[in-house]
Design a protein around this motif. Structure first.
Motif, PDB file in Angstrom:
ATOM      1  N   THR A   1      -6.526   9.232  -6.436  1.00  0.00           N
ATOM      2  CA  THR A   1      -6.882   7.857  -6.779  1.00  0.00           C
ATOM      3  C   THR A   1      -8.120   7.479  -5.994  1.00  0.00           C
ATOM      4  OG1 THR A   1      -5.489   6.941  -5.006  1.00  0.00           O
ATOM      5  CG2 THR A   1      -4.462   7.214  -7.174  1.00  0.00           C
TER       6      THR A   1
ATOM      7  N   VAL B   1       0.849  -1.185   0.000  1.00  0.00           N
ATOM      8  CA  VAL B   1       0.000   0.000   0.000  1.00  0.00           C
ATOM      9  C   VAL B   1       0.891   1.243   0.000  1.00  0.00           C
ATOM     10  CG1 VAL B   1      -1.733   1.322   1.274  1.00  0.00           C
ATOM     11  CG2 VAL B   1      -1.892  -1.172   1.163  1.00  0.00           C
TER      12      VAL B   1
ATOM     13  N   PRO C   1      -4.168   1.723  -9.915  1.00  0.00           N
ATOM     14  CA  PRO C   1      -4.900   2.743  -9.164  1.00  0.00           C
ATOM     15  C   PRO C   1      -5.736   3.592 -10.115  1.00  0.00           C
ATOM     16  CG  PRO C   1      -2.622   3.410  -9.465  1.00  0.00           C
ATOM     17  CD  PRO C   1      -2.749   2.047 -10.087  1.00  0.00           C
TER      18      PRO C   1
ATOM     19  N   ARG D   1      -0.234   0.282  -5.678  1.00  0.00           N
ATOM     20  CA  ARG D   1      -1.414   0.166  -4.818  1.00  0.00           C
ATOM     21  C   ARG D   1      -1.566   1.482  -4.049  1.00  0.00           C
ATOM     22  NH1 ARG D   1      -2.611  -5.105  -0.928  1.00  0.00           N
ATOM     23  NH2 ARG D   1      -4.853  -4.685  -0.604  1.00  0.00           N
TER      24      ARG D   1
ATOM     25  N   ASP E   1       1.123   5.410   0.159  1.00  0.00           N
ATOM     26  CA  ASP E   1       0.547   6.741   0.357  1.00  0.00           C
ATOM     27  C   ASP E   1       1.566   7.792  -0.054  1.00  0.00           C
ATOM     28  OD1 ASP E   1       2.388   7.030   2.440  1.00  0.00           O
ATOM     29  OD2 ASP E   1       0.903   6.769   4.034  1.00  0.00           O
TER      30      ASP E   1
ATOM     31  N   PRO F   1     -10.372   5.131  -3.480  1.00  0.00           N
ATOM     32  CA  PRO F   1      -9.951   4.548  -2.206  1.00  0.00           C
ATOM     33  C   PRO F   1      -9.659   3.057  -2.265  1.00  0.00           C
ATOM     34  CG  PRO F   1     -12.299   5.028  -2.187  1.00  0.00           C
ATOM     35  CD  PRO F   1     -11.759   5.607  -3.457  1.00  0.00           C
ATOM     36  N   GLU F   2     -10.041   2.385  -3.372  1.00  0.00           N
ATOM     37  CA  GLU F   2      -9.831   0.936  -3.454  1.00  0.00           C
ATOM     38  C   GLU F   2      -9.140   0.568  -4.765  1.00  0.00           C
ATOM     39  OE1 GLU F   2     -13.465  -1.179  -2.843  1.00  0.00           O
ATOM     40  OE2 GLU F   2     -13.954  -0.134  -0.975  1.00  0.00           O
TER      41      GLU F   2
ATOM     42  N   VAL G   1      -3.122   4.841  -2.484  1.00  0.00           N
ATOM     43  CA  VAL G   1      -4.361   5.210  -1.798  1.00  0.00           C
ATOM     44  C   VAL G   1      -4.365   6.717  -1.530  1.00  0.00           C
ATOM     45  CG1 VAL G   1      -4.691   2.949  -0.749  1.00  0.00           C
ATOM     46  CG2 VAL G   1      -3.346   4.685   0.454  1.00  0.00           C
TER      47      VAL G   1
END
Length: 303
Positions: A226, A127, A199, A274, A129, A228-229, A276
């Protein structure tokens, strides 16, 4: 607000300008050709030329200019165009904003400048950020230089947010047009392993996030635009196939993608992030399309 927009004729810009006007803002469109309407103003980012008076009294600039990333081999000439079209345009507006601040230092200003999740390179299933470091491939290096080009504006006190956008989902987006055609012909399927994360963000939320960030005074620096999933490629193509009511049973081998598209295939199709929208959600933005099927349904239904 008085807002200048570059790249106003692109997918995002052509939806953003009427949305900003509907919000009551005055919008100036910066164009490289001869202006055709009163709201268009000429600039020349390739030679770093812009009339300083254009941005003297603007409250915000939304910088979306740049050669599109297309599914084609990355030749030396194309690499140069991708990089310089982004850095030249960004430096040009950053310099003009810095000049405007020097002439009228008390006026708050904001620069929302395009970037991309390609900044992170291939991150596997980790993940990601906004605190994640940059990658090492060509598009990641472009992202680093693209964002650094906002430095003059930030140093002058302009609030700068760099918009690390994912795959924009809209009927007019190249990704949706090309894959939609393939799937309607019954020929679609996962690409490579299908495990790489793609994404995405709906066009409605791309526009909504930009409108939100214009007045989100505490948000600066990189912002992932992007959904959220983010989903793996296999799930992405399965959802797209369902949206166009076709099967997804013909996988495309990774070797074929690499042979056909070279580095574009490796970095933009077989790799993924990935990513978020941590900062966007922390600031309070609420998504219109929080999952991919909803984004695809809205995109394919839109006329």
């Amino acid at each position: 607000m008085k807002i200048a927009v570059t790249g106003a004729s692109g997918l995002i810009g052509s939806a953003l300008v009427p949305a900003l006007r509907a919000d009551g803002h005055e919008v100036l469109r910066l164009v490289r050709r001869t202006p055709r309407t009163a709201d268009e103003h000429r600039w020349d980012p390739q030679h770093r030329r812009i009339d300083p008076a254009l941005l003297r009294d603007v409250d915000a600039v939304v910088n979306l200019a740049g050669t599109p990333i297309r599914p084609r081999p990355f030749t030396a000439a194309y690499r140069q165009a991708v990089l310089t079209s982004r850095t030249d345009s960004t430096r040009t507006v950053s310099e003009a904003l810095a000049t405007a601040v020097a002439e009228e230092p008390g006026r708050p200003r904001v620069l929302l400048s395009a970037s991309a999740v390609g900044y992170y390179g291939d991150t596997g299933d980790r993940v990601v950020d906004e605190q994640a470091p940059p990658g090492e491939d060509f598009l990641a290096r472009v992202g680093v230089q693209w964002e650094e080009a906002t430095g003059l504006a930030a140093d002058a006190g302009v609030r700068v947010a760099t918009l690390r956008t994912g795959l924009v989902i809209d009927r007019g987006a190249m990704l949706v047009r090309v894959l939609g055609t393939v799937f309607r012909a019954g020929l679609g399927g996962r690409m490579g392993s299908g495990r790489q994360f793609w994404p995405w963000i709906s066009l409605a939320d791309e526009i909504g996030a930009i409108r939100f960030l214009l007045t989100a005074e505490r948000v600066s620096g990189p912002v992932n635009l992007t959904g959220p999933e983010p989903v793996p490629n296999a799930e992405f193509v399965r959802d797209l196939a369902a949206a166009v009511h076709r099967p997804a049973v013909f996988p495309v081998p990774g070797v074929a993608i690499r042979l056909a598209l070279g580095e574009f295939g490796r970095s933009s199709v077989l790799a993924g992030q990935r990513a978020v929208p941590a900062r966007l959600q922390a600031a309070g933005y609420r998504f219109t399309h929080a999952d991919l099927p909803a984004a695809l349904d809205a995109a394919l239904a839109r006329r």
